[in-house]
Motif scaffolding. Structure first.
Motif, PDB file in Angstrom:
ATOM      1  N   ASN A 227      38.970  47.578  37.932  1.00 44.38           N
ATOM      2  CA  ASN A 227      38.509  46.802  36.782  1.00 44.38           C
ATOM      3  C   ASN A 227      37.004  46.555  36.842  1.00 44.38           C
ATOM      4  O   ASN A 227      36.435  46.367  37.918  1.00 44.38           O
ATOM      5  CB  ASN A 227      39.246  45.459  36.714  1.00 44.38           C
ATOM      6  CG  ASN A 227      40.706  45.623  36.328  1.00 44.38           C
ATOM      7  OD1 ASN A 227      41.033  45.880  35.180  1.00 44.38           O
ATOM      8  ND2 ASN A 227      41.592  45.501  37.301  1.00 44.38           N
ATOM      9  N   ASP A 228      36.377  46.525  35.656  1.00 45.09           N
ATOM     10  CA  ASP A 228      34.965  46.198  35.549  1.00 45.09           C
ATOM     11  C   ASP A 228      34.767  44.694  35.683  1.00 45.09           C
ATOM     12  O   ASP A 228      35.684  43.898  35.472  1.00 45.09           O
ATOM     13  CB  ASP A 228      34.415  46.635  34.186  1.00 45.09           C
ATOM     14  CG  ASP A 228      34.486  48.133  33.970  1.00 45.09           C
ATOM     15  OD1 ASP A 228      34.446  48.880  34.963  1.00 45.09           O
ATOM     16  OD2 ASP A 228      34.577  48.551  32.797  1.00 45.09           O
ATOM     17  N   SER A 229      33.519  44.309  36.007  1.00 46.91           N
ATOM     18  CA  SER A 229      33.183  42.892  36.121  1.00 46.91           C
ATOM     19  C   SER A 229      31.744  42.676  35.703  1.00 46.91           C
ATOM     20  O   SER A 229      30.885  43.522  35.949  1.00 46.91           O
ATOM     21  CB  SER A 229      33.382  42.400  37.554  1.00 46.91           C
ATOM     22  OG  SER A 229      32.773  41.143  37.743  1.00 46.91           O
ATOM     23  N   TYR A 232      30.024  42.140  39.201  1.00 48.49           N
ATOM     24  CA  TYR A 232      30.374  42.956  40.358  1.00 48.49           C
ATOM     25  C   TYR A 232      30.432  44.450  40.073  1.00 48.49           C
ATOM     26  O   TYR A 232      30.980  45.209  40.859  1.00 48.49           O
ATOM     27  CB  TYR A 232      31.702  42.479  40.933  1.00 48.49           C
ATOM     28  CG  TYR A 232      31.765  40.983  41.115  1.00 48.49           C
ATOM     29  CD1 TYR A 232      30.745  40.307  41.780  1.00 48.49           C
ATOM     30  CD2 TYR A 232      32.837  40.245  40.614  1.00 48.49           C
ATOM     31  CE1 TYR A 232      30.794  38.927  41.945  1.00 48.49           C
ATOM     32  CE2 TYR A 232      32.894  38.865  40.787  1.00 48.49           C
ATOM     33  CZ  TYR A 232      31.864  38.218  41.441  1.00 48.49           C
ATOM     34  OH  TYR A 232      31.908  36.853  41.599  1.00 48.49           O
ATOM     35  N   LYS A 235      34.003  49.474  37.594  1.00 48.59           N
ATOM     36  CA  LYS A 235      35.099  49.777  38.505  1.00 48.59           C
ATOM     37  C   LYS A 235      34.839  51.070  39.254  1.00 48.59           C
ATOM     38  O   LYS A 235      34.172  51.994  38.755  1.00 48.59           O
ATOM     39  CB  LYS A 235      36.412  49.852  37.748  1.00 48.59           C
ATOM     40  CG  LYS A 235      36.457  50.854  36.603  1.00 48.59           C
ATOM     41  CD  LYS A 235      37.736  50.667  35.789  1.00 48.59           C
ATOM     42  CE  LYS A 235      37.749  51.552  34.554  1.00 48.59           C
ATOM     43  NZ  LYS A 235      38.968  51.299  33.735  1.00 48.59           N
ATOM     44  N   GLN A 270      35.851  32.415  42.379  1.00 52.47           N
ATOM     45  CA  GLN A 270      35.166  33.467  41.628  1.00 52.47           C
ATOM     46  C   GLN A 270      35.209  33.153  40.137  1.00 52.47           C
ATOM     47  O   GLN A 270      35.971  33.739  39.378  1.00 52.47           O
ATOM     48  CB  GLN A 270      35.821  34.828  41.908  1.00 52.47           C
ATOM     49  CG  GLN A 270      35.886  35.206  43.369  1.00 52.47           C
ATOM     50  CD  GLN A 270      34.522  35.444  43.966  1.00 52.47           C
ATOM     51  OE1 GLN A 270      33.566  35.692  43.250  1.00 52.47           O
ATOM     52  NE2 GLN A 270      34.406  35.363  45.286  1.00 52.47           N
ATOM     53  N   THR A 272      33.406  33.931  37.705  1.00 53.84           N
ATOM     54  CA  THR A 272      33.043  34.999  36.781  1.00 53.84           C
ATOM     55  C   THR A 272      34.142  36.042  36.629  1.00 53.84           C
ATOM     56  O   THR A 272      34.001  36.965  35.834  1.00 53.84           O
ATOM     57  CB  THR A 272      31.777  35.718  37.264  1.00 53.84           C
ATOM     58  OG1 THR A 272      32.060  36.329  38.526  1.00 53.84           O
ATOM     59  CG2 THR A 272      30.629  34.752  37.412  1.00 53.84           C
ATOM     60  N   TYR A 273      35.199  35.919  37.386  1.00 54.09           N
ATOM     61  CA  TYR A 273      36.260  36.913  37.286  1.00 54.09           C
ATOM     62  C   TYR A 273      37.604  36.214  37.154  1.00 54.09           C
ATOM     63  O   TYR A 273      38.460  36.270  38.039  1.00 54.09           O
ATOM     64  CB  TYR A 273      36.242  37.857  38.503  1.00 54.09           C
ATOM     65  CG  TYR A 273      37.013  39.133  38.229  1.00 54.09           C
ATOM     66  CD1 TYR A 273      36.539  40.044  37.299  1.00 54.09           C
ATOM     67  CD2 TYR A 273      38.217  39.402  38.859  1.00 54.09           C
ATOM     68  CE1 TYR A 273      37.248  41.201  37.019  1.00 54.09           C
ATOM     69  CE2 TYR A 273      38.929  40.557  38.593  1.00 54.09           C
ATOM     70  CZ  TYR A 273      38.436  41.460  37.666  1.00 54.09           C
ATOM     71  OH  TYR A 273      39.140  42.598  37.382  1.00 54.09           O
ATOM     72  N   ALA A 276      41.896  36.905  36.892  1.00 53.85           N
ATOM     73  CA  ALA A 276      41.891  38.139  37.664  1.00 53.85           C
ATOM     74  C   ALA A 276      43.254  38.810  37.555  1.00 53.85           C
ATOM     75  O   ALA A 276      44.280  38.172  37.808  1.00 53.85           O
ATOM     76  CB  ALA A 276      41.576  37.833  39.127  1.00 53.85           C
TER      77      ALA A 276
END
Length: 384
Positions: A227-229, A232, A235, A270, A272-273, A276
């Motif tokens: 997965n994209d973040s 972070y 992916k 976390q 920002t994610y 999840a």
């Protein structure tokens, strides 16, 4: 023939883990960045990335030289960089339908004698506003910013602001003529979190020292396989080509990825994610198979590394334990990787194999310290 000697994987401008300049960008400023090379040569060129830009960036001046103390460049080594013979260049943003490959600008090669293990300093001058800057959040080494054009100044004077991120700079290449580079592909453990800042004790650094081979660090803190973040990175299955396969001189890929896919759903740390996704071992195995497929299609030897023990960390829980055990067992026993490095067993506490050995633990039960990274490097060296 040019060989990639150093890399940093580009990321979307963001707050990141520590304060940085990626969102504000640069204007009438010079940016001085220090990187450690893993291969030497007599000529050097640099590669800049605007993978996440929205408008062109004018590089009004640039230089490279051997690193002295702090922001200073070794006297007599500072060399002007050119772009297609011009002192300036334009870094265009990458667009899927565009003609600019991945939003990159590559300098002309210039004469500069450098050795493996030596650091070079790249200076970029921006005379107009860059807007948000494609960057790499966690450099674990210090970079510098100064007002005005300081690209031709070897001294440290005027570089009065410091950062621990890299901006626009994505690779340094040398005329080593080598095709035996090893690329390490992963998350914050590959990036070097927990190693001593400024000391170059990531496992990529140690591996380069012990093998004499070029070693490229394609880690991004917090990165996920599936997965994209926002913070972070893209992916892993999508960024492999840009960050590894398109680099010159690589013949071996080492994969250590999936821990954040498993652990982010266990933690409240976390922000920002969230939410999840909860992933199962089968999904992660599919992702690993895709990395193997891409690597082999590019002619690389692909080595799988088991996930490190992370019991007691904020990523740990009953479900995380189950999925990590299943994924590691597949990496060990499936035979789908060309070779396996069992980092899980190499770093495990004999008294509790689900935890890092205390002498290797940075302190968060998730990341190794310098000693742990040395063990990781030695395990990969043995496999190579």
């Amino acid at each position: 023939m040019f060989t990639t000697s150093w890399t940093a994987s580009p990321q979307l401008p963001s707050e990141g883990f520590t304060p940085n300049w990626s969102r504000e960008g640069f204007w009438r400023q010079s940016l001085r960045q220090v990187v450690r090379l893993s291969a030497g040569g007599g000529r050097v060129r640099v590669r800049l990335s605007h993978a996440y830009g929205t408008s062109p960036v004018r590089v009004a001046g640039a230089s490279v030289g051997r690193t002295a103390d702090g922001a200073a460049v070794e006297p007599g080594s500072l060399t002007r960089l050119t772009f297609g013979g011009a002192a300036q260049g334009v870094l265009h943003p990458w667009r899927a339908s565009g003609t600019t490959a991945r939003g990159e600008l590559v300098s002309d090669d210039v004469p500069l004698a450098v050795a493996a293990g030596e650091s070079v300093t790249v200076t970029l001058h921006f005379d107009s506003a860059t807007g948000p800057a494609t960057f790499h959040a966690q450099a674990f080494t210090t970079g510098y910013r100064g007002e005005g054009d300081r690209s031709a100044d070897p001294g440290a004077e005027g570089f009065d602001a410091a950062t621990e991120s890299w901006y626009f700079l994505s690779a340094v290449e040398v005329d080593a003529g080598r095709t035996d580079a090893v690329a390490l592909f992963g998350d914050s453990i590959t990036d070097g979190f927990g190693s001593t800042p400024g000391a170059n004790r990531r496992w990529s650094d140690v591996l380069a020292e012990r093998t004499g081979r070029p070693v490229l660090n394609a880690g991004i803190g917090g990165n996920l396989l599936l997965n994209d973040s926002a913070w972070y990175g893209e992916k892993g299955v999508n960024r492999l080509r840009r960050d590894v396969l398109d680099r010159s001189g690589v013949d071996t890929l080492v994969v250590l990825l999936g821990l954040n896919d498993i652990g982010f759903s266990e933690t409240d740390e976390q922000p920002t994610y969230k939410p999840a996704p909860v992933v199962e071992a089968g999904e992660l195995i599919t992702g690993h198979r895709e990395l193997i497929r891409q690597g082999r299609a590019a002619g690389l030897t692909v080595i799988g590394a088991t996930l490190l023990p992370f019991g007691g960390s904020d990523h740990w829980g009953e479900r995380a334990a189950k999925v990590s055990h299943e994924l590691n067992e597949w990496i060990r026993s499936s035979g789908e990787y060309d070779a396996v490095v069992d980092l899980n067993r190499a770093l495990a506490d004999p008294a509790d194999p689900d935890r890092l050995r205390p002498s290797y633990d940075f302190g968060d039960h998730l990341h190794p310290n310098d000693a742990g990274y040395e063990v990781m490097a030695e395990a990969v060296r043995a496999a190579l």
